[in-house]
Design an enzyme around this catalytic site. Structure first.
Site: not given
Ligand code: ADP
Ligand code: ASP
Ligand code: MG
Length: 782
Positions: A516, A574, A643, A762
């Site tokens: 989520t 990644l 991040k 993606g």
């Protein structure tokens, strides 16, 4: 009416701090009328046993030393827990009791059970007084007034009446465990570890709803978690298996604990007083849980073959030695497993009918579902042989196998047995939350992955969860056609419903996979962890939550031996978190991480060549679905700031999001107002970008939006997310539009940094990244 009987064992009362913790649990979880059963503090009973032995051996010096030791221990607790006046009053009482023990010893009238009883009497008095200092109305009760036994049988009807007469609903009752009396008023004990039994007896007499046995482990494990760190905590264990473990001498529950619960619906739980929020193990009626695998160990036992064993004799003997005795029949002969210290007493009682077959044995028992016993027995025998353990005696019946040896079974051997016999091919329940773009692809990919993982794990997707509805199926959802199931079976839920269903799952391992983007859902992580779930998150919220909350979650996970993977929360599939962990685990020190961790900002900056205004590109990206619904969310840089925080925490740094400087990729005023006002003023975004673009170009550099974290030699950290002019030709300048890049400088990758680059968003790569986390977890749990 008493709702719950809470029992605190010696391990929960081993220091002043533990008493405080117990008082806090009572404060948080008890209501007036509830009963608290206590054991003696720490190892007090062992010390009193030694005192008794020194009395029997007429060793006055030892007797006086041990008595002083007991006094010092109690006084230390009193001074640490009470103010001077109260401590001194309690200490005076203690002193006079110790004097009378010394006097009885001198007069040769000391009585064993009355002596041992002091341990429980002291802890009940201490705890009741401590609760009163918390303004809780509490009173201590001597269980000898509640439990009477005649000729080895408890007088249930009379005891029930005594309990109902004394236990009302006005206070919390702190009852001594372990002790009872006979009809003449003499003290008797219920056997070592007997306080568990006291608690269930009391619960039966007062018709309680539940018994909580609070101890120093999180519940009942596949083997002693103090010896084997990969021991599995079972959420449910059925009564028959718990009883067998107890009979085999496992300390986690006393052998008679379950008998008062027969024919009742009283719920029994084993919980950790060190971690009261954690859900423990529930001991359930037969049929309410699958049979599990356990390994329990023995120390210092003698194997006695008995001729003409009489009915009820094992019971009499265990009463006599205050310890459970395991009895079995092999080849038509009766055998007893007796603690070596007690063999003499047992042999004397048996009057020549007992032959000691082997003495000072150690060993182990494997308890497992009956259909597995034969195979496990063969495997165990082979492993023990490989480990050079010579087995002197074996026995198995339908539900367990015994291996007796005179060698010690150390933790390493136990761990090998556990890993090969117990922790293999176990079950993993998967709860998937978030069925958006990525979630749907993840579920689609699941089919193939599950088949692959199935070789090592019995993996089942048991729940699919959306923000308002969930599909929950404990035996596993057929993910081939989950949409169809969803349409017919999904139900609306509240957070509490989801947690309750997770709590009911009877699996060795559980994992919640959070796909989520919900802050609210990540707020449930501590509850998931309390329910023994591992976590996998693509969601960034928990990883970037306030440092104190985050640190507590990490502690909670470590304490419960649970794992948290969040590789896809930065750079999608990644392997950035893997790389950082790997570098650090192999002794490297990371000094700098720089990069572009937003696909959108990567695409915008790398695509811009001045041929059209920047805002045109932004709208184009929005049209192609590359941006958040409001692209200003991307331009704000907040996502990259989060991040970078996750990466910083991966390096063990204690930062909060605001410790990372943030410069948005737009003029500040554009962040305010609605979308239309932004559109009306897009020229100012274009001017903002164009000016910086030209500046960079003039300096022979490229404009990129980057995050950078630096740790200098003194360990000082600086972190920033914003516009950077990077060297033309560098990896960041040459970045393919839309890709992410992480440039890691470390002690080893110093002049030539390590670069990880590729699509950082993606649905396919993200879903695959989550599968990689799931695979990692299954490997870790093998
Ligand atoms: P208490 O003092 O609370 O009664 P005990 O010492 O009697 O506690 O029993 C708890 C201990 O049992 C734990 O500290 C643990 O070392 C041991 N133990 C052995 N086997 C198991 C098991 N399978 N599960 C949990 N605990 C176990
Ligand atoms: N104090 C007793 C013992 O150490 C009873 C108990 O702890 O349950 O055996
Ligand atoms: Mg115990």
């Amino acid at each position: 009416m008493t709702k719950v009987v809470h029992k605190f064992g010696g391990s929960s009362l081993s220091s002043a701090a533990r008493y405080q913790a117990v008082a806090n649990i009572i404060l948080g979880q008890c209501q007036v009328g509830d009963c608290v059963v206590v054991s003696a503090a720490g190892k007090t009973t062992n010390t009193l046993v030694k005192l008794w032995q020194s009395y029997q051996q007429r060793d006055d010096n030892a007797f006086n030393d041990i008595l002083l030791q007991v006094e010092n221990h109690q006084n230390l607790l009193l001074t640490e827990l009470f103010d001077a006046q109260q401590a001194s009053a309690l200490s005076e009482r203690l002193k006079s009791e110790l004097q009378s023990i010394a006097k009885d010893a001198a007069n040769n009238v000391l009585h064993e059970a009355s002596l041992l009883a002091h341990g429980e009497l002291w802890s009940a008095r201490l705890l009741a007084n401590l609760l009163s200092t918390f303004n809780i109305s509490a009173v201590d009760i001597d269980a000898r007034k509640l439990f009477t036994q005649h000729q080895g049988q408890l007088l249930h009807a009379q005891n029930k009446q005594a309990c109902l007469a004394q236990i009302k609903t006005d206070k919390i009752y702190v009852v001594t465990g372990f002790i009872a009396s006979d009809c003449e008023g003499n003290t008797i004990t219920l056997g070592r570890n007997g306080s568990d039994y006291s608690a269930t007896l009391l619960a039966n007499y007062v018709d309680a709803d539940a018994v909580s046995i609070w101890t120093d482990t999180h519940g009942v494990f596949s083997t002693d978690p103090r010896k084997v760190s990969s021991a599995i905590k079972y959420p449910k264990v059925c009564r028959i298996q718990a009883n067998l473990l107890a009979r085999l001498g496992n300390p986690v529950l006393h052998a008679k604990t379950l008998s008062p619960l027969k024919e009742t619906n009283i719920k029994l739980q084993v919980r950790s007083s060190y971690d009261p929020e954690a859900i423990g193990t529930e001991i359930v009626k037969q049929g309410y849980s699958k049979d599990k695998r356990f390994i329990t160990t023995f120390d210092e036992l003698d194997l006695i073959r008995v001729e003409g064993l009489l009915a009820g004799e094992v019971r009499t003997l265990s009463q006599l030695i205050q310890h459970s005795i395991h009895h079995f029949n092999k080849g038509g002969e009766d055998y007893l497993l007796v603690p070596s210290n007690d063999t003499h007493t047992v042999a004397t009682h048996l009057q020549g009918r007992g032959n000691i077959v082997e003495s000072h044995l150690r060993g182990l028992a494997i308890v497992a579902p009956s259909f597995e016993i034969q195979q496990l027995t063969q495997q165990a025998a082979a492993i023990l042989e490989q480990q050079d353990v010579v087995v002197r005696f074996t026995h198995s019946d339908g539900s367990y196998a015994l291996f007796l040896t005179d060698q010690s079974i150390d933790s390493d051997v136990l761990a090998i047995l556990h890993d090969k016999l117990v922790n293999k091919g176990r079950e993993l329940a998967v709860i998937i939350a978030g069925l958006g773009n990525v979630g749907e692809v993840f579920v689609e990919q699941c089919q193939k992955q599950v088949e692959k993982l199935q070789t090592t794990f019995d993996l089942k997707v048991v729940a699919l969860v959306r923000s308002k509805e969930m599909l929950f199926c404990p035996s596993g959802i057929n993910i081939d056609n989950w949409q169809q199931h969803w349409r017919s079976e999904a139900q609306s839920y509240q957070q509490a419903d989801l947690l309750e269903r997770i709590g009911e799952l009877d699996y060795e391992h559980k994992v919640v996979i959070d796909i989520t983007a919900s802050d609210e859902f990540s707020g449930m992580y501590p509850s998931f962890v309390a329910h023994d779930c591992h976590l996998i998150s693509a969601n960034k919220y928990a990883g970037t939550a306030e440092q104190a909350w985050y640190a507590k979650l990490i502690d909670q996970l470590q304490e419960r031996n649970l794992h948290w993977r969040y590789n896809t929360s930065v750079g999608a599939g990644l392997p950035i978190n893997f790389a950082l962990a790997d570098l650090q685990n192999s002794g490297d020190t990371v000094t700098r991480i720089e990069g572009v961790f937003s696909g959108t900002l990567s695409w915008l900056c790398s695509s811009f060549d001045g041929s059209k205004p920047f805002s045109d590109l932004v709208l184009e990206a929005q049209g192609m679905g590359y941006t958040e619904p409001d692209p200003r969310e991307d331009l704000s840089g907040r996502d990259m700031q989060r991040k970078l925080l996750i990466l910083a925490r991966d390096l063990g740094l204690q930062l909060d999001v605001d410790d990372i400087a943030l410069e948005p990729l737009m003029p500040e005023h554009l962040a305010l107002g609605d979308w239309d006002s932004f559109l009306a003023d897009r020229a100012s975004l274009d001017a903002f970008y164009h000016q910086r673009y030209e500046e960079a170009k003039l300096a022979g550099k490229s404009l990129r939006y980057t995050g950078a974290l630096d740790i200098n030699e003194q360990g000082k950290v600086s972190a920033k997310v914003g516009i950077a002019y990077v060297e033309a030709g560098s990896a960041i300048a040459n970045l393919t539009p839309g890709d992410n890049i992480f440039v890691i400088t470390s002690q080893w990758y110093d002049s030539n940094p390590l670069v990880i680059q590729g699509p950082g968003a993606g649905k396919e790569v993200t879903a695959a990244g989550i599968h990689s986390d799931l695979y990692w977890l299954t490997q870790k749990l093998r």
